[in-house]
Design an enzyme around this catalytic site. Structure first.
Site, PDB file in Angstrom:
ATOM      1  CB  SER A 279      -0.985  -0.193   1.193  1.00 28.69           C
ATOM      2  OG  SER A 279      -1.962   0.902   1.007  1.00 28.69           O
ATOM      3  CD  GLU A 333      -4.917   9.342   0.836  1.00 20.15           C
ATOM      4  OE1 GLU A 333      -5.476   9.406  -0.260  1.00 20.15           O
ATOM      5  OE2 GLU A 333      -4.490   8.394   1.389  1.00 20.15           O
ATOM      6  CD1 TRP A 377     -10.110   2.153  -2.005  1.00 22.72           C
ATOM      7  CD2 TRP A 377      -7.917   2.583  -2.179  1.00 22.72           C
ATOM      8  NE1 TRP A 377      -9.514   1.398  -1.368  1.00 22.72           N
ATOM      9  CE2 TRP A 377      -8.391   1.463  -1.079  1.00 22.72           C
ATOM     10  CE3 TRP A 377      -6.560   2.973  -2.551  1.00 22.72           C
ATOM     11  CZ2 TRP A 377      -7.332   1.008  -0.459  1.00 22.72           C
ATOM     12  CZ3 TRP A 377      -5.496   2.456  -1.630  1.00 22.72           C
ATOM     13  CH2 TRP A 377      -5.962   1.486  -0.767  1.00 22.72           C
ATOM     14  CG  HIS A 413      -5.290  -2.740   0.610  1.00 22.51           C
ATOM     15  ND1 HIS A 413      -4.498  -2.497  -0.712  1.00 22.51           N
ATOM     16  CD2 HIS A 413      -4.709  -1.610   1.336  1.00 22.51           C
ATOM     17  CE1 HIS A 413      -3.502  -1.761  -0.493  1.00 22.51           C
ATOM     18  NE2 HIS A 413      -3.825  -1.115   0.472  1.00 22.51           N
TER      19      HIS A 413
END
Ligand SMILES: *[C@@H]1O[C@H](CO)[C@@H](O)[C@H](O)[C@H]1NC(C)=O
Ligand SMILES: *[C@@H]1O[C@H](CO)[C@@H](O)[C@H](O)[C@H]1NC(C)=O
Length: 466
Positions: A279, A333, A377, A413
């Site tokens: 990630s 973000e 996303w 994920h």
């Protein structure tokens, strides 16, 4: 009455007891209506507006890897005082020069890997090294921020399973540690994985895992974290490096110190170094592999948009209604990128690169991009298009099978699906264990290339570099 009260108490207690999400499961995000609690040992962590996930607590540290036997003896402190990083094999002055203030032009296509900024074509493998340097400069200048060179003083010690790294530059000093986990078999030296924030792919047998605490080097809590962490204590809170560049710098210092310790002591084979992370930490693993040529194998896992995805394609996905992390979202973000990137996030076509060329900085070294088709996303189309295009560079260099893409959906994920184990093994066994395996792996389980049409994005041809 008593019965009714205890029934009410039971009903009230139930959600907290029953609704605990297991590790790697979603626990929040826009549109999420499921449970928001995580099982013990994990914490619901906000990854972005769309996705919160139960991650191990803490995310760093060697808690999930086997215990160490035969810890190495404490190595003496040593100093390295080189000033250059081994980034180039091209002769000085032999590369086309880049203007100090390049004039940027809009390009809706993915920029051509094989044409220098000034227009000259890349025709030889030696010229690729020049182009790689040019792209590194451009990526630092417009997106990632400046990567400082190796400082004057990098010292360190290995004591048991703790590597301490001390760095001094221009009168300031920092100290940080990385934890080392050894396999429980044999004596080594072993190949080693540098795990950015922890190892999330299945640990291969007979490898060392060096856990790099990236949050300590540069914080990534949210958009207010800029300038926090040891990198900025050394270089100043206003330094242009985004968090990922700071992590890459720190990982290079870990390698500097390991180079001062005999492999008989460290039990690490420095010719067989890999980097991984998942990630946000997968984006970081990609940047570390891109900048550090001493890393042999780079395995970013589910780095998605901002890592394996291309900004241009992510923007196209959002325009067609898919909620994907785009450049304009990502800079709000978190602080992974430099503030140098801000002027581009609403006009990514002006960038003289895209992330196929970030990945290409790894070439001709080995790269396996592991990603997920099932999470919007992450930008599945963007990742597939960007990375299948990045392979052009390895192909031109005659080593197409040193760069792989394995993109599989239907899993949480950062939860590694068993269907990708063979892809991981093939890369690890070839590039870390010296075996002859088939690493011709460019695959997605997404139908019709997830919508990616190469001719809409690629208008250059792939040369054979001599
Ligand atoms: C690709 O398209 C861009 C943008 O239109 C253009 O600047 C470039 O010259 C084109 N390249 C080729 C090889 O046609
Ligand atoms: C590294 O820094 C730490 C903390 O400042 C210090 O205790 C230690 O002595 C230093 N080690 C070396 C080898 O300089």
């Amino acid at each position: 009455m008593a019965l009714k009260q205890s029934f009410i108490a039971l009903v009230l207690a139930l959600p907290a007891l029953a609704q605990q999400q297991p590790v790697w499961s979603q626990c929040g995000g826009i549109g999420w209506t499921g449970a928001t609690q995580c099982v013990a040992g994990t914490t619901c962590t906000t990854l972005n507006d769309y996705f919160s996930q139960c991650l191990p607590t803490p995310v760093t540290g060697p808690t999930t890897v086997p215990t160490t036997i035969l810890p190495p003896s404490t190595a003496p402190s040593t100093t390295t005082s080189g000033t250059t990083s081994p980034t180039s094999t091209a002769a000085p002055g032999s590369c086309p020069s880049l203007p100090a203030n390049p004039t940027l032009t809009s390009n809706t296509f993915l920029p051509d890997p094989f044409t220098f900024f000034g227009g000259t074509k890349v025709t030889t493998k030696a010229q690729w090294d020049c182009r790689r340097q040019e792209l590194s400069t451009l990526l630092q200048k417009y997106e990632l921020g400046t990567l400082p060179p190796k400082p004057a003083s990098v010292t360190g010690t290995l004591s048991g399973t703790t590597l301490t790294v001390n760095v001094s530059d221009s009168g300031k000093s920092i100290s940080f540690t990385a934890s080392i986990s050894y396999p429980s078999t044999a004596a080594g030296p072993f190949p080693a994985f540098i795990a950015v924030g922890g190892m999330s792919i299945p640990r291969p047998s007979n490898v060392v895992v060096i856990t790099f605490n990236n949050d300590d080097m540069a914080a990534q809590v949210d958009s207010s974290s800029r300038g926090q962490g040891k990198f900025y204590q050394l270089y100043g809170t206003g330094h242009s490096a985004g968090a990922m560049t700071a992590w890459a710098w720190g990982i290079s210092r870990v390698v500097d110190v390991l180079e001062t310790i005999p492999s008989s002591t460290s039990r690490i084979d420095l010719t067989k170094l890999a980097v991984t992370g998942c990630s946000r930490n997968g984006k970081g693993a990609l940047v570390a592999g891109a900048f550090e040529p001493r890393i042999t194998l780079t395995i970013p896992q589910e780095s998605g948009s901002g890592g394996a995805g291309c900004w241009r394609i992510s923007d196209k996905m959002l325009a067609s209604g898919i909620s994907t992390q785009t450049a304009s979202e990502i800079v709000q973000e978190n602080v992974w990128f430099s503030t140098n990137f801000n002027p581009f996030v609403n006009q990514v076509n002006n960038l003289p690169f895209d992330h196929h060329l970030l990945a290409a900085l790894v070439a001709p070294r080995a790269l396996l991009m592991i990603d997920n088709t099932g999470i919007d996303w992450l930008g599945p189309e963007s990742v597939w298009g960007c990375m299948s295009t990045a392979n052009d560079v390895w192909k031109a260099l005659g080593v197409a099978d040193s760069m792989g893409v394995s993109q599989v959906g239907n899993h949480n994920h950062c939860a590694f699906p068993s269907s990708e184990q063979g892809d991981l093994d093939a890369f690890v066994n070839k590039f870390l264990n010296g075996q002859s395996t088939n690493t011709n792996i460019i695959k997605t389980d997404g139908a019709n290339g997830l919508g990616f049409v190469r001719s809409q994005w690629v208008n250059y041809s792939v040369p054979t570099l001599t």
